[in-house]
Design a protein around this motif. Structure first.
Motif, mmCIF file in Angstrom:
data_model
loop_
_atom_site.group_PDB
_atom_site.id
_atom_site.type_symbol
_atom_site.label_atom_id
_atom_site.label_comp_id
_atom_site.label_asym_id
_atom_site.label_seq_id
_atom_site.Cartn_x
_atom_site.Cartn_y
_atom_site.Cartn_z
ATOM 1 N N ASP A 191 -34.026 14.450 7.772
ATOM 2 C CA ASP A 191 -35.067 14.508 8.806
ATOM 3 C C ASP A 191 -35.817 15.828 8.689
ATOM 4 N N VAL A 192 -36.399 16.053 7.520
ATOM 5 C CA VAL A 192 -37.101 17.307 7.238
ATOM 6 C C VAL A 192 -38.442 17.320 7.968
ATOM 7 N N ASN A 193 -38.741 18.470 8.588
ATOM 8 C CA ASN A 193 -40.027 18.678 9.243
ATOM 9 C C ASN A 193 -40.914 19.507 8.313
ATOM 10 N N GLU A 225 -43.810 20.928 8.616
ATOM 11 C CA GLU A 225 -44.425 22.128 9.198
ATOM 12 C C GLU A 225 -43.436 23.279 9.252
ATOM 13 N N LYS A 226 -42.192 22.995 9.658
ATOM 14 C CA LYS A 226 -41.182 24.050 9.720
ATOM 15 C C LYS A 226 -40.886 24.619 8.338
ATOM 16 N N VAL A 227 -40.832 23.746 7.346
ATOM 17 C CA VAL A 227 -40.543 24.205 5.991
ATOM 18 C C VAL A 227 -41.666 25.095 5.474
ATOM 19 N N LEU A 228 -42.920 24.674 5.693
ATOM 20 C CA LEU A 228 -44.048 25.463 5.218
ATOM 21 C C LEU A 228 -44.144 26.790 5.956
ATOM 22 N N ASN A 229 -43.904 26.779 7.260
ATOM 23 C CA ASN A 229 -43.937 28.029 8.028
ATOM 24 C C ASN A 229 -42.836 28.973 7.582
ATOM 25 N N PHE A 230 -41.643 28.429 7.329
ATOM 26 C CA PHE A 230 -40.528 29.258 6.879
ATOM 27 C C PHE A 230 -40.841 29.874 5.514
ATOM 28 N N THR A 231 -41.493 29.103 4.655
ATOM 29 C CA THR A 231 -41.838 29.594 3.320
ATOM 30 C C THR A 231 -42.863 30.716 3.401
ATOM 31 N N ARG A 232 -43.830 30.568 4.315
ATOM 32 C CA ARG A 232 -44.866 31.605 4.436
ATOM 33 C C ARG A 232 -44.310 32.886 5.055
ATOM 34 N N SER A 266 -45.712 17.832 -1.930
ATOM 35 C CA SER A 266 -44.327 17.557 -2.324
ATOM 36 C C SER A 266 -43.450 17.212 -1.130
ATOM 37 N N LEU A 267 -43.835 17.667 0.062
ATOM 38 C CA LEU A 267 -43.058 17.367 1.266
ATOM 39 C C LEU A 267 -43.405 16.004 1.852
ATOM 40 N N GLY A 268 -44.625 15.551 1.610
ATOM 41 C CA GLY A 268 -45.034 14.279 2.187
ATOM 42 C C GLY A 268 -45.106 14.351 3.699
ATOM 43 N N GLN A 269 -44.701 13.281 4.363
ATOM 44 C CA GLN A 269 -44.721 13.218 5.826
ATOM 45 C C GLN A 269 -43.420 13.674 6.450
ATOM 46 N N GLY A 270 -42.428 13.993 5.588
ATOM 47 C CA GLY A 270 -41.139 14.391 6.120
ATOM 48 C C GLY A 270 -40.354 13.193 6.632
ATOM 49 N N GLY A 271 -39.201 13.480 7.244
ATOM 50 C CA GLY A 271 -38.380 12.411 7.781
ATOM 51 C C GLY A 271 -37.629 11.667 6.692
ATOM 52 N N PHE A 272 -37.164 10.465 7.051
ATOM 53 C CA PHE A 272 -36.365 9.673 6.115
ATOM 54 C C PHE A 272 -37.229 9.053 5.020
ATOM 55 N N MET A 307 -28.667 18.449 -0.330
ATOM 56 C CA MET A 307 -29.800 19.300 -0.653
ATOM 57 C C MET A 307 -31.088 18.607 -0.237
ATOM 58 N N PRO A 308 -32.048 19.322 0.351
ATOM 59 C CA PRO A 308 -33.324 18.688 0.727
ATOM 60 C C PRO A 308 -34.007 18.067 -0.483
ATOM 61 N N TYR A 309 -34.636 16.924 -0.262
ATOM 62 C CA TYR A 309 -35.209 16.170 -1.376
ATOM 63 C C TYR A 309 -36.261 16.959 -2.146
ATOM 64 N N TYR A 310 -37.006 17.842 -1.472
ATOM 65 C CA TYR A 310 -38.084 18.557 -2.148
ATOM 66 C C TYR A 310 -37.573 19.689 -3.032
ATOM 67 N N LEU A 311 -36.273 20.013 -2.949
ATOM 68 C CA LEU A 311 -35.688 21.043 -3.797
ATOM 69 C C LEU A 311 -34.884 20.471 -4.961
#
Length: 650
Positions: free
Chosen positions: A218-220, A222-229, A244-250, A315-319
């Motif tokens: 259930d990846v969000n 916006e949170k991932v991008l904000n954390f990266t910045r 690469s993150l898409g819409q997030g979620g399942f 591991m998160p799918y985008y990694l």
């Protein structure tokens, strides 16, 4: 004169093989059991893809919903598996899809199927051997590659590999020797490697349950991008992007991403068809082959489903890493030592996948040579080990040469054409054969039910109403409301014509769907073709089916075989133009062999030339066809033996 000549050639191309499946004797060694077949199917299907494919598809197409992609792909594969299972019960002989085509749609289609299966197995063997060599070389620090590049470089880009792979040749020759040594020994080695592979995958699944985190499903974004910045601490060399993150979620890439991933995952289930080549080497094949095919597909689905679930919760799918997802995932959770277990499992998976490609290849070659479609010298059987000796050595040498010299990346798609074509023809053959009035499989009923034929019944006492339903004439009413409850010549012909039209329409639908997209003209054609296919399926569904008892039958005819045909042809149409050009070249070479040698030396052709055909029995004064004679031959001989015994007693 010309028309008569063309008609004679057409009969030669479409002549079918009559198989006596009631005979227990076999030139090969009957030593395999059901567990051996399940291990062979699992080992061949559950190859190294389980260690790589899940990460690549999850990252680029499906995300955590890769479990649904594998589910859809498994359901599509089961359709082909069920068709193979019915034919395994119906024709328990060596040859797989080649033989199934031969007994149903004729010699030319059988040769095309077998010729492409040979290519698929050769390329599969060579490519897996090179992958085995590369994986092993990676573990020891790339010493083999460095040595070969330094002393054995080949300067032929686009044609040959950058350097010859000696280790891949060594692996192929070892397994060729194992296959020559005996089928029982080969099955034992396969079971050992398959069990190790399954244990490693079980360890991966348990690790995912222990170290996994459901928040990764259930990846969000916006949170991932904000954390990266905002974070200066870089945990990975890869920085996620919005794409690469898409819409997030399942389902980060939507249901279309799930379907795209399913199309890729479908190829992960290819390999179970090797079970169908063991018809003359397995005990009780009419039961063992269907059980082996269905059980191996079920086990492979559970393994793919659980491993992909464990990977995406660890591991998160985008990694996820596209090439080595499991070792990277274990490093991510702090279990770097587990990478050694993954490496061992990967080598075992490659070993079983390699054996799964090499095992059926000589058996298909032997079956074609035995039928006279390939050179007769390839049909030699070892008297000591009861294995196809010449075919095994020849196929091993050819695969070793290809692995030694060629870069097979551009040829791998040819494997898909051969396999998907075989799946398509087997599905069509099941559809055709189920509705025919007279089948060689009537003799299989006695073998399946373990019942002895009634020796007191002679040829004249056989219930001919079952073989020849009352004659009926073609009419619109008979298309939807046939007068017979048993298959007749008319109903069989109706199904043959409908199946042929369905094949053409499926081909047209797939081409338009792949190249037409959502254009108005494309949607119009697709709608017309779909409606026509539904009408034809309705007509076939109304025809009476054969009541022959088999150990396994495909349910929901005609819909399941038609859906299987559509899936296979659609995937074939997605392949590139270069692949189809190479396919045409390979087929041209095959036709040179068939029309130059096979059509004249075919076992069916020589049997017809041996003398004028004299029917053993007649029905109402009319001679029976060869298929009907084969059906009744066992009953006649049994009755004659019984009469001789009675005379002796008197």
């Amino acid at each position: 004169m010309i028309l008569a000549k063309l008609k004679d050639v057409g009969k030669q191309l479409l002549r079918v093989k009559v198989v006596d499946c009631n005979a227990e004797d076999s030139r090969l060694c009957r030593c395999l059991n059901t567990f051996d077949l399940v291990a062979l199917g699992v080992g061949s299907t559950l190859g190294a893809g389980v260690y790589v494919l899940a990460g690549a598809v999850a990252r680029s197409s499906s995300g955590p919903a890769i479990v649904l992609s594998f589910l859809i792909a498994a359901l599509a594969s089961v359709l082909a598996g069920l068709c193979y299972a019915e034919f395994g019960a119906r024709v328990p002989k060596t040859g797989s899809a080649y033989l199934y085509s031969y007994v149903t749609v004729g010699e030319l289609w059988a040769f095309i199927t077998g010729w492409n299966l040979i290519l698929s197995y050769i390329i599969g063997t060579s490519s897996v051997a090179r992958a085995w060599s590369a994986t092993f070389d990676e573990l020891i620090g790339r010493h083999i590659e460095i040595f070969c590049r330094r002393y054995m470089t080949i300067n032929a880009p686009g044609i040959l590999a950058e350097y010859p792979d000696i280790f891949a040749v060594f692996i192929i020759l070892i397994l060729t020797g194992l296959l020559v040594f005996g089928v029982k020994e080969s099955a034992m080695v396969n079971k050992v490697f398959t069990c190790i592979n399954v244990l490693v995958l079980l360890f991966v699944v348990i690790s995912g349950m222990v170290k996994g985190n459901l928040e990764n499903w259930d990846v969000n974004p916006e949170k991932v991008l904000n954390f990266t910045r905002n974070s200066s601490h870089n945990m990975t060399d890869y920085l996620p992007t919005k794409e690469s993150l898409g819409q997030g979620g399942f389902m980060p890439f939507g249901f279309s991403g799930v379907l795209s991933g399913a199309a890729t995952c479908f190829y992960a289930f290819i390999g179970f068809d090797c079970i169908a080549t063991t018809g003359e080497e397995v005990k009780n094949p009419q039961r063992a082959i269907p059980v082996g095919i269905v059980a191996s597909l079920l086990i492979c689905f559970v393994a793919y489903f659980c491993v992909s679930a464990a990977l995406t919760v660890m591991m998160p799918y985008y990694l996820l890493d596209r090439n080595s997802p499991l070792p990277v995932a274990f490093k991510y959770v702090g279990w770097e030592g587990a990478t050694y277990a993954v490496a061992i499992g990967s080598l075992c998976a490659l070993s079983t996948s390699l054996l799964g490609s090499m095992f059926p290849m000589p058996r298909v070659i032997w079956a074609m040579a035995e039928d006279g479609l390939l050179f007769k010298c390839l049909a030699k059987i070892s008297e000591r080990t009861k294995t196809p000796l010449t075919a095994t050595i020849t196929s091993g040498v050819v695969a070793a040469v290809m692995a030694f010299l060629f870069d097979l990346k551009d040829l791998v798609d040819l494997m898909s054409i051969g396999t998907l074509l075989a799946y398509t023809l087997v599905a069509a053959c099941v559809l055709v054969l189920r509705y025919q009035p007279v089948q060689p499989s009537a003799a299989y009923e006695m073998a399946n039910t373990q019942e002895e034929p009634d020796n007191n019944e002679s040829c004249s006492e056989v219930n001919m109403d079952m073989l020849y339903p009352p004659a009926d004439r073609f009419s619109i009413r008979n298309l939807f409301c046939p007068s017979n409850t048993e298959p007749s010549r008319l109903s069989g012909s109706i199904v043959n014509v409908c199946t042929s039209i369905l094949g053409v329409l499926v081909f047209v639908f797939s081409i338009v769907a792949v190249h037409g997209g959502m254009a108005p003209w494309s949607l119009t054609i697709l709608t017309i073709v779909t409606v026509t296919c539904l009408v034809l399926c309705g007509i076939v569904c109304r025809q009476p089916q054969s009541r022959t008892k088999l150990a396994f039958k495909v349910p929901l005819l005609p819909f399941l075989p038609v859906v299987s045909m559509f899936i296979n042809v659609y995937l074939m149409m997605q392949l590139g133009g270069g692949t189809w050009l190479r396919f045409a070249i390979w087929m041209a070479l095959g036709f040179v062999i068939y029309f130059g040698y096979g059509i004249r030396n075919s076992a069916e052709a020589t049997s017809n030339k041996s003398g004028p055909y004299k029917p053993a029995c007649t029905i109402k004064g009319e001679p029976m066809t060869k298929e009907k004679e084969a059906f009744l031959r066992d009953g006649q001989s049994a009755a004659a033996d019984d009469e001789d015994e009675d005379d002796d007693e008197d």
